[in-house]
Motif scaffolding. Structure first.
Motif, PDB file in Angstrom:
ATOM      1  N   TYR A  59       0.768  -1.264  -0.118  1.00 52.94           N
ATOM      2  CA  TYR A  59      -0.086  -0.123  -0.141  1.00 52.94           C
ATOM      3  C   TYR A  59       0.756   1.209  -0.045  1.00 52.94           C
ATOM      4  O   TYR A  59       0.582   2.220  -0.531  1.00 52.94           O
ATOM      5  N   GLY A  60       1.957   1.289   0.574  1.00 51.92           N
ATOM      6  CA  GLY A  60       2.717   2.480   0.710  1.00 51.92           C
ATOM      7  C   GLY A  60       3.401   2.666  -0.497  1.00 51.92           C
ATOM      8  O   GLY A  60       3.358   3.835  -1.149  1.00 51.92           O
ATOM      9  N   ILE A  61       3.787   1.796  -1.307  1.00 54.34           N
ATOM     10  CA  ILE A  61       4.417   1.843  -2.721  1.00 54.34           C
ATOM     11  C   ILE A  61       3.232   2.402  -3.554  1.00 54.34           C
ATOM     12  O   ILE A  61       3.550   3.161  -4.333  1.00 54.34           O
ATOM     13  N   TRP A  62       2.095   1.693  -3.521  1.00 58.23           N
ATOM     14  CA  TRP A  62       1.162   1.934  -4.550  1.00 58.23           C
ATOM     15  C   TRP A  62       0.574   3.477  -4.169  1.00 58.23           C
ATOM     16  O   TRP A  62       0.597   4.237  -5.109  1.00 58.23           O
ATOM     17  N   ALA A  63       0.472   3.693  -2.995  1.00 57.51           N
ATOM     18  CA  ALA A  63       0.017   5.152  -2.778  1.00 57.51           C
ATOM     19  C   ALA A  63       1.178   6.114  -3.084  1.00 57.51           C
ATOM     20  O   ALA A  63       0.742   7.304  -3.720  1.00 57.51           O
ATOM     21  N   ALA A  64       2.327   5.983  -2.749  1.00 59.94           N
ATOM     22  CA  ALA A  64       3.294   7.032  -2.962  1.00 59.94           C
ATOM     23  C   ALA A  64       3.434   7.104  -4.453  1.00 59.94           C
ATOM     24  O   ALA A  64       3.722   8.179  -4.758  1.00 59.94           O
ATOM     25  N   SER A  65       3.585   6.097  -5.240  1.00 62.70           N
ATOM     26  CA  SER A  65       3.787   6.111  -6.581  1.00 62.70           C
ATOM     27  C   SER A  65       2.627   6.605  -7.432  1.00 62.70           C
ATOM     28  O   SER A  65       2.828   7.547  -8.311  1.00 62.70           O
ATOM     29  N   GLY A  66       1.616   6.304  -6.980  1.00 59.85           N
ATOM     30  CA  GLY A  66       0.320   7.073  -7.362  1.00 59.85           C
ATOM     31  C   GLY A  66       0.352   8.253  -7.297  1.00 59.85           C
ATOM     32  O   GLY A  66       0.026   9.217  -8.050  1.00 59.85           O
ATOM     33  N   VAL A  67       0.535   9.103  -5.776  1.00 57.15           N
ATOM     34  CA  VAL A  67       0.562  10.423  -5.751  1.00 57.15           C
ATOM     35  C   VAL A  67       1.710  11.278  -6.607  1.00 57.15           C
ATOM     36  O   VAL A  67       1.327  12.258  -7.108  1.00 57.15           O
ATOM     37  N   THR A  68       2.713  10.614  -6.703  1.00 57.31           N
ATOM     38  CA  THR A  68       3.968  11.148  -7.322  1.00 57.31           C
ATOM     39  C   THR A  68       3.507  11.214  -9.034  1.00 57.31           C
ATOM     40  O   THR A  68       3.693  12.224  -9.659  1.00 57.31           O
ATOM     41  N   LEU A  69       3.141  10.163  -9.483  1.00 59.63           N
ATOM     42  CA  LEU A  69       3.001  10.026 -10.822  1.00 59.63           C
ATOM     43  C   LEU A  69       1.720  10.648 -11.117  1.00 59.63           C
ATOM     44  O   LEU A  69       1.854  11.447 -12.361  1.00 59.63           O
TER      45      LEU A  69
END
Length: 125
Positions: A59-69
């Protein structure tokens, strides 16, 4: 390896759904892509968890990547603001996710004992 492919798919689909949500402000037909993107993103995220990745890491990778991208692509596609403060925020998010990922590798996996089974402490008595 498969869990990382699923996670990449989940991230890409979530970003697609979010960008389509922004596009739907101008043309409501984009709502279909919003629904498909978010639905499939959760399907892929569920597959990541079935493959054994810890939920905090996934979830951390998914959320952080989603926000950034999403922020980067929204700046390119829609002319949304992109400032150095936002860039600093992205860096902090990525650093936090990396710390969670590294910490998950240091954690001992929990061992559960089925009911009725004896463990070494009980046998020592």
């Amino acid at each position: 390896m498969r869990q990382w492919l699923y996670l990449g798919g989940a991230i890409g689909l979530e970003v697609t759904g979010t960008l389509a949500l922004r596009a739907a402000n101008d043309h409501s037909a984009w709502i279909a892509l919003v629904v498909v993107g978010y639905t499939l993103s959760f399907v892929f995220l569920s597959a990541v968890l079935r493959e054994g990745m810890p939920i905090g890491v996934a979830y951390g990778i998914w959320a952080a990547s989603g926000v950034t991208l999403t922020a980067l692509l929204a700046a390119l596609l829609f002319g949304d603001a992109l400032t150095w403060v936002m860039g600093l925020g992205f860096a902090v998010i990525v650093a936090g996710v990396l710390l969670v990922e590294l910490g998950s590798h240091q954690a001992e996996p929990r061992r559960s004992t089925p009911q009725g089974a004896h463990n070494e402490a009980e046998e020592a008595r």
